[in-house]
Design a protein around this motif. Sequence first.
Motif, PDB file in Angstrom:
ATOM      1  N   GLU A 266      -4.627  22.866  58.302  1.00 27.78           N
ATOM      2  CA  GLU A 266      -5.812  23.255  57.982  1.00 27.78           C
ATOM      3  C   GLU A 266      -5.782  23.732  56.325  1.00 27.78           C
ATOM      4  O   GLU A 266      -4.558  24.114  56.022  1.00 27.78           O
ATOM      5  CB  GLU A 266      -6.539  24.210  58.755  1.00 27.78           C
ATOM      6  CG  GLU A 266      -7.251  23.551  60.041  1.00 27.78           C
ATOM      7  CD  GLU A 266      -8.082  24.533  60.543  1.00 27.78           C
ATOM      8  OE1 GLU A 266      -8.007  25.692  60.181  1.00 27.78           O
ATOM      9  OE2 GLU A 266      -8.528  24.252  61.751  1.00 27.78           O
ATOM     10  N   VAL A 267      -6.783  23.714  55.378  1.00 23.40           N
ATOM     11  CA  VAL A 267      -6.623  24.258  54.219  1.00 23.40           C
ATOM     12  C   VAL A 267      -7.740  24.856  53.618  1.00 23.40           C
ATOM     13  O   VAL A 267      -8.817  24.598  54.288  1.00 23.40           O
ATOM     14  CB  VAL A 267      -6.083  22.913  53.164  1.00 23.40           C
ATOM     15  CG1 VAL A 267      -7.498  22.013  53.411  1.00 23.40           C
ATOM     16  CG2 VAL A 267      -6.118  23.660  51.822  1.00 23.40           C
ATOM     17  N   ASP A 268      -7.682  25.808  53.181  1.00 20.94           N
ATOM     18  CA  ASP A 268      -9.000  26.457  52.381  1.00 20.94           C
ATOM     19  C   ASP A 268      -8.453  26.616  50.847  1.00 20.94           C
ATOM     20  O   ASP A 268      -7.595  26.754  50.538  1.00 20.94           O
ATOM     21  CB  ASP A 268      -9.216  27.891  52.803  1.00 20.94           C
ATOM     22  CG  ASP A 268      -9.893  27.924  54.267  1.00 20.94           C
ATOM     23  OD1 ASP A 268     -10.831  27.337  54.343  1.00 20.94           O
ATOM     24  OD2 ASP A 268      -9.342  28.604  55.263  1.00 20.94           O
ATOM     25  N   PHE A 269      -9.717  26.380  50.072  1.00 17.74           N
ATOM     26  CA  PHE A 269      -9.499  26.400  48.698  1.00 17.74           C
ATOM     27  C   PHE A 269     -10.009  27.693  47.996  1.00 17.74           C
ATOM     28  O   PHE A 269     -11.221  28.152  48.407  1.00 17.74           O
ATOM     29  CB  PHE A 269     -10.149  25.202  48.075  1.00 17.74           C
ATOM     30  CG  PHE A 269      -9.521  23.901  48.479  1.00 17.74           C
ATOM     31  CD1 PHE A 269      -8.315  23.329  47.749  1.00 17.74           C
ATOM     32  CD2 PHE A 269     -10.034  23.222  49.519  1.00 17.74           C
ATOM     33  CE1 PHE A 269      -7.840  22.018  48.223  1.00 17.74           C
ATOM     34  CE2 PHE A 269      -9.521  21.839  49.883  1.00 17.74           C
ATOM     35  CZ  PHE A 269      -8.220  21.351  49.309  1.00 17.74           C
ATOM     36  N   VAL A 270      -9.261  28.081  47.090  1.00 15.09           N
ATOM     37  CA  VAL A 270     -10.019  29.254  46.264  1.00 15.09           C
ATOM     38  C   VAL A 270     -10.458  29.085  44.953  1.00 15.09           C
ATOM     39  O   VAL A 270      -9.699  28.102  44.247  1.00 15.09           O
ATOM     40  CB  VAL A 270      -8.533  30.206  46.104  1.00 15.09           C
ATOM     41  CG1 VAL A 270      -8.894  31.327  44.982  1.00 15.09           C
ATOM     42  CG2 VAL A 270      -7.770  30.853  47.250  1.00 15.09           C
ATOM     43  N   ASP A 271     -11.645  29.438  44.717  1.00 14.99           N
ATOM     44  CA  ASP A 271     -12.508  28.977  43.727  1.00 14.99           C
ATOM     45  C   ASP A 271     -11.944  30.066  42.406  1.00 14.99           C
ATOM     46  O   ASP A 271     -11.502  29.207  41.317  1.00 14.99           O
ATOM     47  CB  ASP A 271     -13.883  29.110  43.566  1.00 14.99           C
ATOM     48  CG  ASP A 271     -14.364  28.206  44.684  1.00 14.99           C
ATOM     49  OD1 ASP A 271     -14.025  27.038  44.631  1.00 14.99           O
ATOM     50  OD2 ASP A 271     -14.964  28.610  45.674  1.00 14.99           O
ATOM     51  N   ASP A 272     -11.656  31.166  42.443  1.00 13.70           N
ATOM     52  CA  ASP A 272     -11.684  32.172  41.511  1.00 13.70           C
ATOM     53  C   ASP A 272      -9.999  32.377  41.661  1.00 13.70           C
ATOM     54  O   ASP A 272      -9.340  33.426  42.115  1.00 13.70           O
ATOM     55  CB  ASP A 272     -12.046  33.526  41.709  1.00 13.70           C
ATOM     56  CG  ASP A 272     -12.084  34.509  40.702  1.00 13.70           C
ATOM     57  OD1 ASP A 272     -11.386  34.081  39.596  1.00 13.70           O
ATOM     58  OD2 ASP A 272     -12.741  35.479  40.540  1.00 13.70           O
ATOM     59  N   ILE A 273      -9.378  31.301  40.875  1.00 12.58           N
ATOM     60  CA  ILE A 273      -7.749  31.307  41.283  1.00 12.58           C
ATOM     61  C   ILE A 273      -7.180  32.463  40.373  1.00 12.58           C
ATOM     62  O   ILE A 273      -5.938  32.330  40.653  1.00 12.58           O
ATOM     63  CB  ILE A 273      -7.276  29.936  40.780  1.00 12.58           C
ATOM     64  CG1 ILE A 273      -7.702  29.393  39.286  1.00 12.58           C
ATOM     65  CG2 ILE A 273      -7.779  28.542  41.768  1.00 12.58           C
ATOM     66  CD1 ILE A 273      -7.026  28.038  38.866  1.00 12.58           C
ATOM     67  N   ARG A 274      -7.581  33.006  39.627  1.00 17.18           N
ATOM     68  CA  ARG A 274      -6.835  34.157  38.746  1.00 17.18           C
ATOM     69  C   ARG A 274      -6.891  35.372  39.600  1.00 17.18           C
ATOM     70  O   ARG A 274      -6.252  36.522  39.143  1.00 17.18           O
ATOM     71  CB  ARG A 274      -7.588  34.190  37.232  1.00 17.18           C
ATOM     72  CG  ARG A 274      -7.347  33.183  36.409  1.00 17.18           C
ATOM     73  CD  ARG A 274      -5.899  33.278  35.565  1.00 17.18           C
ATOM     74  NE  ARG A 274      -5.681  34.463  35.042  1.00 17.18           N
ATOM     75  CZ  ARG A 274      -6.230  34.721  33.820  1.00 17.18           C
ATOM     76  NH1 ARG A 274      -6.852  33.978  33.229  1.00 17.18           N
ATOM     77  NH2 ARG A 274      -5.788  35.853  33.146  1.00 17.18           N
TER      78      ARG A 274
END
Length: 445
Positions: A129-137
């Motif tokens: 499974e994968v989750d994506f980070v929006d606020d990558i900084r």
Amino acid sequence: MSGGSTDRGFTTRQVHDGDRTDGGSPRVTPIYLTAGFSFDEYEQASAHFGAGDGFAYTRTGNPTVSSAESALASLEGGSGALLLASGQAATTIAVLSLAGAGDHIVSSRHIYEGTRGLFLDNFSRLGIEVDFVDDIRDPAAWAAAIRPETRLLFGESISNATNRLIDVAAISRVGRERGIPLVIDNTFATPYLFRPIEHGADVVVHSASKFLAGQGAVLGGAIVDSGRFDPISSGALFPHLVAPGRRGAPSLVDRVGGNARLAYARESVAPRLGPTPSPLNAFLIAQGIETLSLRVDRQSANALAVARWLEDQPGIAAVDYVGLSSHPDHELAAEILPRGFGSVFTITLAGDESTARRFVEALQVFTHMTHLGDVRSLVLHPGSTSHLQLSEEEQAAVGVFPGTLRLSIGIEDSADLIADLAGALAASGAAVDASAPSARARVAV
């Protein structure tokens, strides 16, 4: 194969550190275009299969391939490298060397669409499974996405397509505290502009088809490992690296120490899945590496000149180039990219897809094709090609709009590139749109 000395300058190393002149005295490493290698004596075969000594079959190793690996490991500051058939193969093998069914990936939202599809469509069928980070900084955003099953963090040094950066040093600390490696795709930056391992990354992947080869003639990919695998902090997450092998064979950690990740990829994943690079392709990639700094230096300078010109033009709604002060990651870029800001970025015309079509069709110096990092300048419309399968909302989330175009700047004279873009801009009919989002607003999404 291990890297060379890091005491010498980058350009000196890119020319010399891949040299292999055994079996004679050719100045350039020959192309060992053979499926296999004969054994000189009976015991030599056993030594290869038991301890990995020497070469036996090109699927598991080849002198030409090994030469390119040595050069790249040296330039990235890694303990070793593994050359593969494509950049997509490199990402696949890197992930499958770390994660399996029931495991989890935390990834930057701003990544190559092919990688995103690999994570969502292909790895999901394998139970990853994968989750994506929006606020990558934000390190806290990465930490919040981590689960007990997380086995790697993934991001790009300079993202595709809006040049978003992550703070590799900060995000690597998030992973290190939990024994989780950070994997960085360094294709856009190349080791000339940025070396993630020096900033704390554990594994680096490349599409060697791009800047490393440079000429747009061959496919290839690579994995470079830091050699910093720690069985104490990470052993429980990666039992396949610390447990004894079949029939009581020593574990990978016992055999190779901190190089266990790369050894597993080389011995157990890549040869069994089979994305073997051609020795001919390896030769051409190694030839490209010898001029990497010269090309990337020129391309980065050209890109900055072109981006600055574009930002001032009527009809351009946004220029998403991290080398411009208008980009939200520019301050970090100025800190970590002192040699240049890369040469791939997006622009958005003040218009719709038909405006973008007219623009592309009017270009004469830029080549319209799916590629980047070439000595030639290239253009592509992401919305109708690489990001076609995304909804409008998903496209907007990664900075792709109907008028968005991706530019890969080559080594041509910058004046000719600017003249070509000026002609295309006039032919496109792009008009100033007061409602179009600014570059700062767009890349902040």
